[in-house]
Scaffold this motif. Structure first.
Motif, mmCIF file in Angstrom:
data_model
loop_
_atom_site.group_PDB
_atom_site.id
_atom_site.type_symbol
_atom_site.label_atom_id
_atom_site.label_comp_id
_atom_site.label_asym_id
_atom_site.label_seq_id
_atom_site.Cartn_x
_atom_site.Cartn_y
_atom_site.Cartn_z
ATOM 1 N N GLY A 89 -10.897 22.835 -7.364
ATOM 2 C CA GLY A 89 -9.935 22.856 -8.523
ATOM 3 C C GLY A 89 -10.680 23.452 -9.705
ATOM 4 N N ASN A 90 -10.202 23.068 -10.854
ATOM 5 C CA ASN A 90 -10.678 23.459 -12.036
ATOM 6 C C ASN A 90 -12.103 23.004 -12.384
ATOM 7 N N ASN A 91 -12.332 21.966 -11.896
ATOM 8 C CA ASN A 91 -13.694 21.466 -11.808
ATOM 9 C C ASN A 91 -14.663 22.574 -11.409
ATOM 10 N N GLY A 92 -14.304 23.148 -10.214
ATOM 11 C CA GLY A 92 -14.972 24.218 -9.760
ATOM 12 C C GLY A 92 -15.045 25.616 -10.560
ATOM 13 N N GLY A 93 -13.942 25.741 -11.180
ATOM 14 C CA GLY A 93 -13.942 26.831 -12.265
ATOM 15 C C GLY A 93 -14.865 26.537 -13.192
ATOM 16 N N ASP A 94 -15.173 25.359 -13.905
ATOM 17 C CA ASP A 94 -15.835 25.137 -14.820
ATOM 18 C C ASP A 94 -17.333 25.426 -14.453
ATOM 19 N N ALA A 95 -17.706 25.073 -13.048
ATOM 20 C CA ALA A 95 -18.742 25.333 -12.511
ATOM 21 C C ALA A 95 -19.304 26.867 -12.432
ATOM 22 N N ILE A 145 -5.286 12.999 -21.412
ATOM 23 C CA ILE A 145 -6.067 14.102 -21.503
ATOM 24 C C ILE A 145 -5.520 15.181 -20.829
ATOM 25 N N ARG A 146 -4.697 14.948 -19.930
ATOM 26 C CA ARG A 146 -3.978 16.121 -19.261
ATOM 27 C C ARG A 146 -2.910 16.598 -20.293
ATOM 28 N N GLU A 147 -2.173 15.657 -21.001
ATOM 29 C CA GLU A 147 -1.212 16.059 -22.171
ATOM 30 C C GLU A 147 -2.073 16.804 -23.220
ATOM 31 N N ILE A 157 -19.988 17.741 -13.826
ATOM 32 C CA ILE A 157 -19.295 18.426 -14.853
ATOM 33 C C ILE A 157 -17.962 17.422 -14.931
ATOM 34 N N ASP A 158 -17.801 16.984 -15.922
ATOM 35 C CA ASP A 158 -16.505 16.203 -16.396
ATOM 36 C C ASP A 158 -16.592 14.605 -16.009
ATOM 37 N N VAL A 159 -16.732 14.637 -14.662
ATOM 38 C CA VAL A 159 -16.781 13.213 -14.072
ATOM 39 C C VAL A 159 -17.616 13.489 -12.745
ATOM 40 N N PHE A 182 -15.540 17.849 -8.008
ATOM 41 C CA PHE A 182 -14.064 17.117 -8.554
ATOM 42 C C PHE A 182 -14.185 16.696 -9.664
ATOM 43 N N GLY A 183 -13.182 16.760 -10.484
ATOM 44 C CA GLY A 183 -13.050 16.210 -11.767
ATOM 45 C C GLY A 183 -12.099 15.211 -12.118
ATOM 46 N N ILE A 184 -11.093 15.418 -12.906
ATOM 47 C CA ILE A 184 -10.339 14.252 -13.208
ATOM 48 C C ILE A 184 -8.925 14.238 -12.027
ATOM 49 N N GLY A 185 -9.029 15.515 -11.213
ATOM 50 C CA GLY A 185 -8.128 15.616 -10.129
ATOM 51 C C GLY A 185 -8.346 15.219 -8.961
ATOM 52 N N LEU A 186 -9.469 14.240 -8.888
ATOM 53 C CA LEU A 186 -9.511 13.803 -7.509
ATOM 54 C C LEU A 186 -8.603 12.673 -7.308
ATOM 55 N N LYS A 187 -7.987 12.978 -5.908
ATOM 56 C CA LYS A 187 -6.704 12.369 -5.480
ATOM 57 C C LYS A 187 -7.221 11.184 -4.254
ATOM 58 N N ARG A 188 -8.060 11.253 -3.696
ATOM 59 C CA ARG A 188 -8.356 10.579 -2.546
ATOM 60 C C ARG A 188 -9.974 10.853 -1.968
ATOM 61 N N SER A 189 -10.574 9.965 -1.182
ATOM 62 C CA SER A 189 -11.805 9.934 -1.108
ATOM 63 C C SER A 189 -12.225 11.364 -0.413
HETATM 64 N N1 LIG Z 1 -7.291 23.558 -17.026
HETATM 65 C C1 LIG Z 1 -8.484 23.913 -17.898
HETATM 66 O O1 LIG Z 1 -8.611 25.168 -18.371
HETATM 67 C C2 LIG Z 1 -9.462 22.997 -17.834
HETATM 68 C C3 LIG Z 1 -9.922 22.222 -16.913
HETATM 69 N N2 LIG Z 1 -10.922 21.578 -17.027
HETATM 70 C C4 LIG Z 1 -11.756 21.003 -15.719
HETATM 71 O O2 LIG Z 1 -10.552 20.859 -14.647
HETATM 72 C C5 LIG Z 1 -10.929 19.535 -14.081
HETATM 73 C C6 LIG Z 1 -9.414 19.244 -13.531
HETATM 74 O O3 LIG Z 1 -9.002 20.195 -12.729
HETATM 75 P P1 LIG Z 1 -8.070 19.832 -11.495
HETATM 76 O O4 LIG Z 1 -6.762 19.325 -11.990
HETATM 77 O O5 LIG Z 1 -7.936 21.222 -10.869
HETATM 78 O O6 LIG Z 1 -8.679 18.930 -10.584
HETATM 79 P P2 LIG Z 1 -10.154 18.882 -9.872
HETATM 80 O O7 LIG Z 1 -10.970 20.148 -10.005
HETATM 81 O O8 LIG Z 1 -10.638 17.824 -10.366
HETATM 82 O O9 LIG Z 1 -9.785 18.873 -8.399
HETATM 83 C C7 LIG Z 1 -8.460 19.029 -7.764
HETATM 84 C C8 LIG Z 1 -8.560 19.526 -6.523
HETATM 85 O O10 LIG Z 1 -9.240 19.040 -5.708
HETATM 86 C C9 LIG Z 1 -8.203 18.733 -4.592
HETATM 87 N N3 LIG Z 1 -8.847 17.349 -4.144
HETATM 88 C C10 LIG Z 1 -8.475 16.232 -4.928
HETATM 89 N N4 LIG Z 1 -9.152 15.265 -4.255
HETATM 90 C C11 LIG Z 1 -9.657 15.740 -3.084
HETATM 91 C C12 LIG Z 1 -10.404 15.344 -2.047
HETATM 92 N N5 LIG Z 1 -10.838 13.970 -2.143
HETATM 93 N N6 LIG Z 1 -10.783 16.188 -1.051
HETATM 94 C C13 LIG Z 1 -10.377 17.381 -1.106
HETATM 95 N N7 LIG Z 1 -9.822 18.013 -2.206
HETATM 96 C C14 LIG Z 1 -9.524 17.091 -2.975
HETATM 97 C C15 LIG Z 1 -6.952 18.672 -5.223
HETATM 98 O O11 LIG Z 1 -5.974 18.784 -4.233
HETATM 99 C C16 LIG Z 1 -7.063 19.878 -6.130
HETATM 100 O O12 LIG Z 1 -6.906 21.259 -5.463
HETATM 101 C C17 LIG Z 1 -11.348 18.550 -14.897
HETATM 102 O O13 LIG Z 1 -11.914 17.563 -14.583
HETATM 103 C C18 LIG Z 1 -12.394 19.738 -15.796
HETATM 104 O O14 LIG Z 1 -13.502 19.737 -15.264
HETATM 105 C C19 LIG Z 1 -11.580 21.259 -18.142
HETATM 106 O O15 LIG Z 1 -12.702 22.265 -18.163
HETATM 107 C C20 LIG Z 1 -10.967 21.511 -19.433
HETATM 108 C C21 LIG Z 1 -10.329 22.838 -18.960
#
Ligand SMILES: NC(=O)C1=CN([C@@H]2O[C@H](COP(=O)(O)OP(=O)(O)OC[C@H]3O[C@@H](n4cnc5c(N)ncnc54)[C@H](O)[C@@H]3O)[C@@H](O)[C@H]2O)[C@@H](O)CC1
Ligand SMILES: [K+]
Length: 517
Positions: A65-71, A18-20, A169-171, A136-143
């Motif tokens: 992260g971007n999941n927050g942006g979607d929000a 999905i990242r790709e 949102i997303d996950v 958090f969405g697909i960028g979740l890295k830890r608890s």
């Molecule tokens: N880039 C884009 O334009 C798009 C992004 N999308 C959204 O972006 C999401 C992915 O965005 P990101 O890659 O920014 O990832 P996330 O928004 O899922 O979260 C990543 C952020 O959370 C931090 N993090 C991860 N685990 C944590 C934890 N346990 N405690 C505290 N902080 C933590 C990371 O360091 C990073 O800052 C998707 O799930 C989706 O919702 C989609 O809307 C598609 C379009």
């Protein structure tokens, strides 16, 4: 079946894929709206359908992260539709991407309301029409750490107590989108009633704990064109793709046309397991059913006298589909029967104790691996753990990987049972089953699955097709019975049988709608 035959909803992609896709779509940026704006709009549209209204505000949790942006985008769109929204920002916003920053600015410039986390936690009486989870969405890295974990638990409790729908949102935040597990055993996960997932469907929403957290899943591709999606190897096991498999029967057919099943099992105290598997084979349409029990066979099954009982030493296996394992035990006789079955049966379904025997015997493993005739293995997570020499928790932590490993190592189609059973072939092609419920968590249901898989293998000849149909119809029968109030509490494995027969017939004889015969 070709990749193109599956809808976007049925295709499952990994986070890496999905990242790709996302990167390529971002680079080729087309149209006026960013992907994030499209994600926000799709979220707002679904939010309006499932509960957002003008009488009570929508609570929106926005993560780092971007999941927050979607929000933020979703909140902005909801406000344009006349809803009051309140954002709670969780985590640092300094690292926001350009799109997320723009989304936050838009929400601020529109004068939308922001609350502090503590204000929220101290105001449990506030009424909300809907909660949107953009932590958090697909960028979740830890608890999620303590503060956010507390928020997740607060939201989960609030939504149950006040019956507030939760849209993830997303996950659902805290869930691993690939595996369907929380990052660690007791880490917090949002319990969503709905999930809107972007770009592509994700395995973790459908297996392991995923079904419990994601609720109803919908997919928005964000208008990304078909050519951006690579071929995928994982799919949802849905009714529509099972239709073409079982053909209506020819008038000119006889009992030899639909296969001979031999059930081998039923050691002392476990006779019922073999009988259930044999009855299941009968209800799933096998031509002739034989049953050999280590405990000594009864003269006949008074409820199903059509089943033929034979002494263990007197049964011939070549040309038959053998279902071995239900109640088999692990005696020397059981071992000898299993070697014979692996060497001589035309097709095999291996379940329960037969799997336990293979787990501890390298010679049986080699025999099985070297077979080149159809074979299905049906382990539950503990049996899978024994086969792969891991713990059951390791299996559950990555069910897809475990299913692929089982199929590869044992050169068979594996059905890894559990919530969202996984069906996988030795080449790694994988399906996640979409049917089933906790009614199946009772003794005997596995024996029924093995019998159904055997009968369908005898009729279809192809292990993957038979395993997919068996898993689907077994789960669907339980779903239908629960809908009629006959479970999940107290549903017995035997009650599945007529329901399974009904749905196999529907698959073979019906139009694509779930109509009546
Ligand atoms: N880039 C884009 O334009 C798009 C992004 N999308 C959204 O972006 C999401 C992915 O965005 P990101 O890659 O920014 O990832 P996330 O928004 O899922 O979260 C990543 C952020 O959370 C931090 N993090 C991860 N685990 C944590 C934890 N346990 N405690 C505290 N902080 C933590 C990371 O360091 C990073 O800052 C998707 O799930 C989706 O919702 C989609 O809307 C598609 C379009
Ligand atoms: K989320």
């Amino acid at each position: 079946m070709l990749h193109q035959a599956f809808t976007h909803e049925a295709r499952l992609y990994s986070v890496e894929q999905i990242r790709e896709i996302e990167n390529r779509a971002l680079a080729a940026h087309q149209g006026d709206m960013s992907l994030m704006q499209k994600a926000g709009l799709a979220t707002a549209e679904l939010a309006m359908k499932i509960g957002a209204d003008k009488h009570a505000p929508v609570l929106i949790l926005a993560g780092p992260g971007n999941n927050g942006g979607d929000a933020y985008e979703a909140g902005y769109q909801l406000s344009k539709l006349g809803c009051k929204v309140v954002f709670v920002i969780c985590g640092k916003i300094e690292n926001y991407s350009r799109d997320a920053q723009a989304a936050l600015q838009r929400a601020r410039a529109a004068g939308l309301e922001f609350a502090e986390l503590d204000e929220l936690l101290n105001a449990p009486q506030q009424r909300w029409s809907l909660i949107i989870d953009g932590l958090f969405g697909i960028g979740l890295k830890r608890s999620p750490e303590a503060g956010i974990a507390r928020l997740i638990e607060f939201v989960n409790q609030l939504s149950i107590e006040k019956s507030i729908p939760v849209l993830a949102i997303d996950v659902p935040s805290g869930l691993n989108a690939d595996t369907g597990q929380a990052t660690s055993q007791d880490s917090a996960v949002i319990q969503a009633s709905h999930t809107i997932s972007f770009i592509a469907n994700k395995s973790g929403l459908h297996t392991g704990s995923g079904k419990d957290y994601a609720g109803q899943v919908s997919i928005s591709t964000l208008d990304i064109a078909e050519d951006f999606f690579p071929e995928c190897h994982s799919y949802l096991n849905q009714r529509t793709s099972l239709f073409p498999l079982l053909k209506p029967r020819k008038q000119n057919s006889h009992k030899g046309s639909f296969g001979d099943i031999v059930v081998l099992g039923g050691a002392k105290g476990m006779a019922g397991a073999a009988i259930l598997a044999a009855r299941a084979a009968q209800f799933a349409g096998a031509g002739r059913i034989y049953c050999s029990m280590l405990a000594g066979a009864p003269a006949y099954d008074s409820l199903h006298p059509e089943i033929m009982f034979r002494k263990v030493g007197e049964i011939s296996l070549p040309g038959t589909t053998v279902v071995i394992g239900p109640g088999l035990g692990t005696s020397n006789l059981a071992h000898a029967l299993l070697s014979k079955a692996i060497l001589t049966a035309q097709a095999l379904v291996i379940d329960a104790d037969a799997l336990n025997l293979i787990a501890v015997d390298s010679k049986l493993r080699v025999l099985l691996h070297n077979r080149n005739t159809p074979c299905i293995i049906t382990p539950h997570p503990l049996e899978a753990a024994r086969l792969l020499n891991q713990s059951a928790a390791d299996i559950q932590n990555n069910r897809l990987l475990a299913a692929r490993e089982l199929a590869r190592q044992f050169n068979a189609v594996a059905i890894l049972k559990g919530s969202g059973s996984i069906i996988c072939d030795p080449d790694g092609k994988l399906f996640i089953n979409t049917t089933g419920n906790p009614a199946l968590a009772s003794g005997g249901t596995g024996d029924v699955l093995a019998g159904v898989a055997g009968a369908l293998l005898a009729q279809l000849g192809n292990s993957m097709d038979a395993a997919r149909m068996a898993a689907w119809v077994h789960g669907h029968a339980a779903d239908e019975l629960v809908m009629r109030g006959l479970g999940p509490i107290g549903l017995s494995a035997s009650e599945l049988l007529p329901e399974i027969r009904l749905h196999i017939n529907k698959l073979a004889y019906h139009s694509k709608t779930d109509g009546r015969l």
